[in-house]
Design an enzyme around this catalytic site. Structure first.
Site, PDB file in Angstrom:
ATOM      1  N   ASP A   9      -1.361  -6.931   7.672  1.00 45.03           N
ATOM      2  CA  ASP A   9      -2.807  -6.862   7.481  1.00 45.03           C
ATOM      3  C   ASP A   9      -3.215  -7.503   6.116  1.00 45.03           C
ATOM      4  OD1 ASP A   9      -1.574  -4.926   5.924  1.00 45.03           O
ATOM      5  OD2 ASP A   9      -2.861  -3.436   6.351  1.00 45.03           O
ATOM      6  N   GLY A  17       0.175  -5.100   0.654  1.00 41.32           N
ATOM      7  CA  GLY A  17      -1.000  -5.049  -0.111  1.00 41.32           C
ATOM      8  C   GLY A  17      -0.781  -5.815  -1.156  1.00 41.32           C
ATOM      9  N   GLY A  35       0.927  -1.171  -0.061  1.00 39.54           N
ATOM     10  CA  GLY A  35       0.025  -0.039   0.110  1.00 39.54           C
ATOM     11  C   GLY A  35       0.651   1.287   0.184  1.00 39.54           C
ATOM     12  N   GLU A  37       5.974  -5.933   7.507  1.00 43.24           N
ATOM     13  CA  GLU A  37       5.357  -4.733   8.343  1.00 43.24           C
ATOM     14  C   GLU A  37       6.146  -4.398   9.758  1.00 43.24           C
ATOM     15  OE1 GLU A  37       2.622  -5.764   5.032  1.00 43.24           O
ATOM     16  OE2 GLU A  37       3.715  -6.889   6.770  1.00 43.24           O
TER      17      GLU A  37
END
Length: 352
Positions: A146, A115, A67, A138
């Site tokens: 996530d 992402g 992302g 992350e």
């Protein structure tokens, strides 16, 4: 072909095509890209003349590197709603991919991280190549895995998902297949022919038909390093406290355990504890939707966590690769501080 600049949407034969078109940014996702992908997938699902969807990334370096971290960082600094909007729409897209009614073919050629994992690993047909470098890195930016990773990683064999989530280490094609994050390995040079063949399938194409096409062009991915170290990974990473995992790794022989421990030691202590708790909760969860909703709550908490802003600063803004975590050690992380990340989002991500 038509579509916005950053996502090229079109069709060829019986397939709908989505091409991420930010090669200079390793096809990192922006909110307009997420909306364009979601819209295209909705259109393809409703079109009886389209049998399958194929998602790929432009350029030779990446499928999708994740992302738009800089946008999330800036939104958090300003206290604006952009970050929450981004996460809500991205997570709904991840859920739509997992429940897509037609074959969803993700070509994970090159860097596939964050992402990018959400765009690919929830799909029905996941193709890696000799160039794939897949990771959920992350914890290295004061964040946590996530995009539904807290559903995917606990369902990898043994503790290999825990290893991925805590270390953030990139894996290759064989490890991705071992971890149940990919299905087939196809040579990157064969991807154009693979696309052509899937596009030439009849409109009545089934998931099995697409599977046969891909498996017919696939080759063995080689030895998985995670599979080779499975016993050690399962022993050392079975604990529910990061301190216990680090202690266990220190008692294991061999370079792999030492490398894992060293990698974990550089990560945000807060992120490590949050990630492990989320992974353990994900293991007990009944659905991807439950995990995504829990992740969204943690995302909103991240915007109040100094490690996220420091991690992005060190990795993306100043690029000094030298984050100063606060607190700086696992022992200093207050368990109450971790509990704050588990406040359910309001409104919930999905209707209850």
């Amino acid at each position: 072909m038509h579509g916005i600049e950053e996502v090229i949407v079109g069709r060829q034969g019986s397939a709908g095509l989505i091409r991420l078109n930010r090669p200079q940014a390793l096809n990192s996702l922006t909110l307009p890209m997420i909306r364009a992908i979601a819209s295209a997938l909705s259109d393809f699902a409703a079109d009886p003349s389209i049998a399958s969807a194929i998602v790929s990334g432009e350029g030779e370096r990446a499928f999708c590197a994740g992302g738009d971290i800089r946008l999330l960082h800036e939104s958090g600094k300003r206290g604006s709603a952009e970050a929450e909007t981004f996460w809500r729409e991205e997570f709904r897209l991840n859920h739509a991919i997992a429940n897509y009614p037609k074959p969803y073919v993700a070509l994970m050629d090159g860097i596939t991280m964050g992402g990018g994992v959400g765009l690919s690993c929830h799909g029905s047909h996941r193709v890696v190549t000799e160039r794939t470098r897949l990771a959920m890195p992350e914890t290295g930016i004061g964040y946590f895995p996530d995009v539904g990773a807290t559903w995917l990683l606990p369902r990898a064999p043994g503790e290999s998902g825990t290893w991925m989530g805590l270390s953030g280490h990139a894996i290759h094609a064989a490890d991705a297949i071992h971890s149940r994050l990919a299905d087939h390995c196809v040579a990157s040079s064969d991807l154009p022919a693979l696309i052509e063949t899937i596009c030439a399938l009849p409109i009545a194409t089934s998931a099995d038909d697409v599977h046969r096409v891909i498996s017919g062009m696939a080759f063995p991915a080689g030895e998985s390093r995670l599979a080779a170290n499975r016993d050690m990974i399962d022993r050392a990473l079975a604990y529910d406290a990061v301190e216990d995992i680090q202690e266990a790794l220190g008692q294991e022989a061999g370079d792999f355990a030492a490398e894992t421990s060293q990698m974990i030691s550089t990560r945000s202590p807060t992120s490590l504890k949050l990630t492990l708790k989320l992974l353990r909760a994900g293991r007990k969860s009944a659905s991807l939707a439950e995990c995504l909703n829990r992740e969204l709550g943690a995302c909103l908490g991240i915007l109040y966590n100094p490690d996220f802003f420091e991690g992005v600063r060190a990795a993306v803004i100043d690029k000094d690769r030298n984050p100063k975590w606060s607190p700086a050690s696992l022992a200093e992380v207050d368990i109450v501080a971790i509990d704050r990340f588990f406040v359910p989002p309001r409104p919930p991500l999905f209707e209850e």
